[in-house]
Design an enzyme around this catalytic site. Structure first.
Site, PDB file in Angstrom:
ATOM      1  NE  ARG A  53      44.733-139.420  62.900  1.00 51.15           N
ATOM      2  CZ  ARG A  53      44.673-140.559  62.192  1.00 51.15           C
ATOM      3  NH1 ARG A  53      45.607-141.487  62.347  1.00 51.15           N
ATOM      4  NH2 ARG A  53      43.687-140.786  61.352  1.00 51.15           N
ATOM      5  CE1 TYR A  90      42.574-145.901  55.966  1.00 51.58           C
ATOM      6  CE2 TYR A  90      44.292-144.744  57.175  1.00 51.58           C
ATOM      7  CZ  TYR A  90      43.403-145.800  57.057  1.00 51.58           C
ATOM      8  OH  TYR A  90      43.358-146.754  58.036  1.00 51.58           O
ATOM      9  CG  ASP A 143      48.940-141.167  60.754  1.00 48.94           C
ATOM     10  OD1 ASP A 143      50.012-141.304  60.125  1.00 48.94           O
ATOM     11  OD2 ASP A 143      48.316-142.118  61.256  1.00 48.94           O
ATOM     12  CG  HIS A 185      48.165-142.717  57.215  1.00 49.97           C
ATOM     13  ND1 HIS A 185      47.175-141.775  57.404  1.00 49.97           N
ATOM     14  CD2 HIS A 185      47.932-143.663  58.134  1.00 49.97           C
ATOM     15  CE1 HIS A 185      46.378-142.167  58.385  1.00 49.97           C
ATOM     16  NE2 HIS A 185      46.822-143.296  58.857  1.00 49.97           N
ATOM     17  CD  GLU A 228      50.634-141.663  63.573  1.00 51.07           C
ATOM     18  OE1 GLU A 228      49.947-140.835  64.216  1.00 51.07           O
ATOM     19  OE2 GLU A 228      50.211-142.789  63.286  1.00 51.07           O
ATOM     20  CD  GLU A 243      50.316-146.562  62.505  1.00 44.58           C
ATOM     21  OE1 GLU A 243      50.061-145.557  63.183  1.00 44.58           O
ATOM     22  OE2 GLU A 243      49.583-146.983  61.617  1.00 44.58           O
ATOM     23  NE  ARG A 266      51.740-143.515  65.918  1.00 45.73           N
ATOM     24  CZ  ARG A 266      50.544-143.724  66.477  1.00 45.73           C
ATOM     25  NH1 ARG A 266      50.331-143.398  67.735  1.00 45.73           N
ATOM     26  NH2 ARG A 266      49.563-144.263  65.775  1.00 45.73           N
ATOM     27  CD  GLU A 305      46.013-143.900  67.055  1.00 44.70           C
ATOM     28  OE1 GLU A 305      46.977-144.703  67.043  1.00 44.70           O
ATOM     29  OE2 GLU A 305      45.397-143.571  66.036  1.00 44.70           O
ATOM     30  CD1 TRP A 307      49.025-149.273  52.921  1.00 46.73           C
ATOM     31  CD2 TRP A 307      48.315-147.414  53.986  1.00 46.73           C
ATOM     32  NE1 TRP A 307      47.696-149.403  53.160  1.00 46.73           N
ATOM     33  CE2 TRP A 307      47.221-148.282  53.811  1.00 46.73           C
ATOM     34  CE3 TRP A 307      48.107-146.185  54.597  1.00 46.73           C
ATOM     35  CZ2 TRP A 307      45.946-147.966  54.248  1.00 46.73           C
ATOM     36  CZ3 TRP A 307      46.841-145.856  55.022  1.00 46.73           C
ATOM     37  CH2 TRP A 307      45.767-146.757  54.847  1.00 46.73           C
TER      38      TRP A 307
HETATM   39  C1  GCO Z   1      46.774-144.730  63.342  1.00 44.11           C
HETATM   40  C2  GCO Z   1      46.944-145.615  62.170  1.00 44.11           C
HETATM   41  C3  GCO Z   1      45.678-146.035  61.563  1.00 44.11           C
HETATM   42  C4  GCO Z   1      46.009-147.213  60.635  1.00 44.11           C
HETATM   43  C5  GCO Z   1      45.306-148.459  60.947  1.00 44.11           C
HETATM   44  C6  GCO Z   1      45.750-149.586  60.033  1.00 44.11           C
HETATM   45  O1  GCO Z   1      47.599-143.863  63.509  1.00 44.11           O
HETATM   46  O2  GCO Z   1      45.840-144.961  64.097  1.00 44.11           O
HETATM   47  O3  GCO Z   1      47.775-145.069  61.194  1.00 44.11           O
HETATM   48  O4  GCO Z   1      45.253-144.885  60.930  1.00 44.11           O
HETATM   49  O5  GCO Z   1      45.699-146.868  59.356  1.00 44.11           O
HETATM   50  O6  GCO Z   1      45.537-148.774  62.286  1.00 44.11           O
HETATM   51  O7  GCO Z   1      45.283-150.817  60.456  1.00 44.11           O
HETATM   52 MG    MG Z   2      49.168-143.898  62.144  1.00 44.10          MG
END
Ligand code: GCO
Ligand code: MG
Length: 404
Positions: free
Chosen positions: A147, A159, A212, A214, A238, A264, A285, A341, A404
């Site tokens: 990733r 981030y 990702d 996010h 993602e 997720e 996910r 992951e 986020w």
């Molecule tokens: C990922 C997630 C993490 C999250 C985290 C939040 O793909 O692993 O997006 O980056 O930010 O798990 O608690």
């Molecule tokens: Mg993620």
């Protein structure tokens, strides 16, 4: 057989982890992970105050019945706190069932469908040269899927990207109040395709690349990103948009063949029903820890299999080694496995959790210990007390809070 003790253990060996430990009258123990990053103590209370007292005296062999009892019996369904608690109970019961049977959990799920579980690791760099160096390191370590996240020109912080070594915690939840970060969508959309081009050019076509987002784009922005990345043949992008808006994926899908992954933050099959049945995503996910344990996640994965959607479970460092082990057992067994992951854990976590999973090159294996193959050292756990920590959040240049 009866459950005689249900205990919640909170420990912070590098990150906060909430672990449920069930003990039977025959002395068999089972572990479940109830960690909800940044909201840990809400799940602790849910378990200690409302669930543990109901478990004592129950038959630990009745996994499905216990799941239904906690889900339907509560009246209040779904939600991250309640579902993390149910997940912990469920996983602990699978652990017990495995130990009682003398079999690793994956055997109880039908046995191995593959030799090992393909994992992707995280690679980040503040700029392209740093990212390329670190991708090279991951490839040397045997990973076949990475990733990639890079710093965004013009932004102080991105981030998932820090000056920390990739082996340290670099997706921090490390402030007692959420840290504010600046976000700029235009700068982001400008930078990602160039980063992807550089990585593809250096490492060739075989390396699996993931990215990702996010949840930070609108549907049409996500469509544009998907199109821009098509030449670099990503394994997936993602969370392109805020995941609760399932309909948004229709629009993204109309415009791009870059594979899409999300889920997720979901905690039930209902959160992904439209995405799966309308084939709006390619990878689901949802995780063992946040989507109701092995029992419920297997249900989601079976639904996904019907529609050609593969699995790609969340596996960050903020889910404990108990969750990672449980995920690997399920991944090894299900027919529609895609990728897992593997962010790894940082800090002195290994003082507290004894694990039997292994990685050989690109593949992981949960090991053949009865149950999950994870134990907790409670004395060591007690030495790492809970620390309030929060994920950062973002504002745009005009001061408004961004997704986020
Ligand atoms: C990922 C997630 C993490 C999250 C985290 C939040 O793909 O692993 O997006 O980056 O930010 O798990 O608690
Ligand atoms: Mg993620």
């Amino acid at each position: 057989m009866k459950i005689v003790e249900a205990k919640v253990i909170v420990t912070s060996p590098g990150r906060n982890y909430v672990t449920l430990k069930l003990t039977t009258d025959e002395g068999v123990t089972g572990l479940g992970d109830a960690t909800l990053n940044g909201r840990e103590l809400a799940v602790v209370s849910y378990l200690r105050d409302h669930v543990c007292p109901l478990l004592v005296g129950r038959d630990p062999q009745r996994i499905e019945d216990t799941w239904q009892y906690l889900y339907k019996g509560a009246y209040w369904r779904r939600g991250p706190v309640g579902m993390a608690a149910i997940a912990a109970v469920d996983v602990a019961l699978w652990d017990i069932k495995g130990k009682v049977a003398g079999l690793p959990v994956y055997q109880l799920l039908g046995g191995a469908s593959r030799d090992g579980v393909l994992v992707y690791c995280h690679v980040h760099g503040r700029d392209v040269p740093e990212l390329l160096d670190r991708v090279a390191r991951a490839v040397d370590e045997g990973y076949a899927a990475v990733r990639i996240q890079a710093g965004i020109p013009g932004l102080d912080k991105t981030y998932g990207v820090t000056d920390a070594d990739p082996d340290e915690v670099y997706e921090p939840a490390d402030a007692a109040r959420p840290e504010e970060q600046l976000w700029d969508t235009a700068a982001y959309l400008e930078s990602v395709p160039a980063v992807a081009a550089a990585v593809r050019e250096r490492f060739g076509p075989a390396l699996h690349l993931l990215h990702d987002v996010h949840h930070r784009l609108t549907p049409i922005e996500a469509a544009r990103l998907g199109q821009a990345l098509e030449p670099y043949r990503f394994f997936w992008i993602e969370d392109p948009t805020p995941a609760e808006d399932q309909d948004a994926f229709r629009l993204i899908r109309q415009h791009t063949v870059t594979p899409l992954a999300t889920g997720e933050v979901f905690n039930s099959i209902w959160d992904c029903q439209t995405l799966i049945t309308e084939r709006l995503i390619d990878y689901i996910r949802t995780s063992v820890g946040h989507a109701g344990g092995i029992t419920h996640l297997r249900r989601i994965f079976d639904l996904a299999a019907l529609y050609g959607v593969k699995t790609g479970s969340h596996g960050p460092g903020d889910l404990s080694p108990v969750s990672l082990a449980a995920a690997l057992h399920l991944d090894l067994a299900v027919p529609n496995f895609g990728i897992q992951e593997y962010m790894g854990h940082a800090g002195p976590w290994a003082d507290v959790f004894k694990t039997s999973y292994t990685r050989r090159g690109p593949l992981m294996h949960p090991g053949d210990e009865p149950g999950l193959g994870v134990e907790i050292d409670e004395e060591a756990a007690a030495a790492y007390g809970y620390e309030p920590r929060y994920l950062p959040y973002s504002r745009l240049r005009d001061g408004s809070i961004h997704d986020w």
